[in-house]
Design a protein around this motif. Sequence first.
Motif, PDB file in Angstrom:
ATOM      1  N   GLU A 140      51.019  37.046  45.031  1.00  0.00           N
ATOM      2  CA  GLU A 140      51.742  38.316  44.841  1.00  0.00           C
ATOM      3  C   GLU A 140      53.099  38.270  45.538  1.00  0.00           C
ATOM      4  O   GLU A 140      54.097  38.763  45.002  1.00  0.00           O
ATOM      5  N   LYS A 141      53.160  37.666  46.709  1.00  0.00           N
ATOM      6  CA  LYS A 141      54.427  37.521  47.429  1.00  0.00           C
ATOM      7  C   LYS A 141      55.443  36.732  46.604  1.00  0.00           C
ATOM      8  O   LYS A 141      56.641  36.998  46.663  1.00  0.00           O
ATOM      9  N   ALA A 142      54.952  35.763  45.816  1.00  0.00           N
ATOM     10  CA  ALA A 142      55.827  34.943  44.976  1.00  0.00           C
ATOM     11  C   ALA A 142      56.180  35.626  43.653  1.00  0.00           C
ATOM     12  O   ALA A 142      56.953  35.085  42.878  1.00  0.00           O
ATOM     13  N   GLY A 143      55.598  36.812  43.409  1.00  0.00           N
ATOM     14  CA  GLY A 143      55.942  37.562  42.203  1.00  0.00           C
ATOM     15  C   GLY A 143      54.874  37.603  41.132  1.00  0.00           C
ATOM     16  O   GLY A 143      55.052  38.244  40.096  1.00  0.00           O
ATOM     17  N   PHE A 144      53.754  36.922  41.340  1.00  0.00           N
ATOM     18  CA  PHE A 144      52.673  36.972  40.357  1.00  0.00           C
ATOM     19  C   PHE A 144      52.046  38.364  40.360  1.00  0.00           C
ATOM     20  O   PHE A 144      51.969  39.018  41.405  1.00  0.00           O
ATOM     21  N   VAL A 145      51.606  38.794  39.186  1.00  0.00           N
ATOM     22  CA  VAL A 145      50.873  40.054  39.072  1.00  0.00           C
ATOM     23  C   VAL A 145      49.507  39.765  38.457  1.00  0.00           C
ATOM     24  O   VAL A 145      49.340  38.815  37.689  1.00  0.00           O
ATOM     25  N   ILE A 146      48.552  40.600  38.813  1.00  0.00           N
ATOM     26  CA  ILE A 146      47.207  40.462  38.245  1.00  0.00           C
ATOM     27  C   ILE A 146      47.257  40.960  36.805  1.00  0.00           C
ATOM     28  O   ILE A 146      47.648  42.092  36.537  1.00  0.00           O
ATOM     29  N   GLU A 147      46.867  40.079  35.894  1.00  0.00           N
ATOM     30  CA  GLU A 147      46.889  40.414  34.470  1.00  0.00           C
ATOM     31  C   GLU A 147      45.492  40.665  33.918  1.00  0.00           C
ATOM     32  O   GLU A 147      45.345  41.241  32.844  1.00  0.00           O
TER      33      GLU A 147
END
Length: 182
Positions: A140-147
């Motif tokens: 999440e810190k790197a910009g990933f979101v839970i899809e």
Amino acid sequence: MFATTHLLLCPYTEADLDDLMHLRNDPRVQPLMTTGDPAPHRDGPQFKKRLRTQMESAVFSAIVRRRSTGEFIGQVVLHVPERKNRDGTYGVCLLPAFWNRGYGSEVTAFVVDYAFRWIGLQRLSLSVFASNERAVAVYEKAGFVIEGRKRASVWSNDRWEDVLFMGILRDEWIERISILEQ
């Protein structure tokens, strides 16, 4: 070879196989990285062949080392199974002795940037056990979101685990780096 603040991302060589075997056989690592049977198997030539194939078939793969000492701390891989769709699959694995030191965040930030800037991906995807809160926070810190979430899909550590599917799109990465550069 690539260098970040604290890490070296080095090309894989045959000499790294023993370190990779040690990483994959660590009882604290194994349940976090496989949906298959975490058997105490992994010392034979077939498994070494599988590791070699995984590293060599990746669009980007690296052995992660401490910059200050050259010490092996893990591996990172980026696969692009269907180049037409420009959707990469990311994986990182570090030895437990190096958890909670920011190395996971550092290598993930580098690979996300590399994937969009130099490989030209449209998206970067990964899957992670929901109980691996440390890894989820790194992503999440790197910009990933839970899809998405696949509920109770893997039996691990004597219980059912949910698997999270996470991703980051090129436009989201561009927006993040634009904000950081201001």
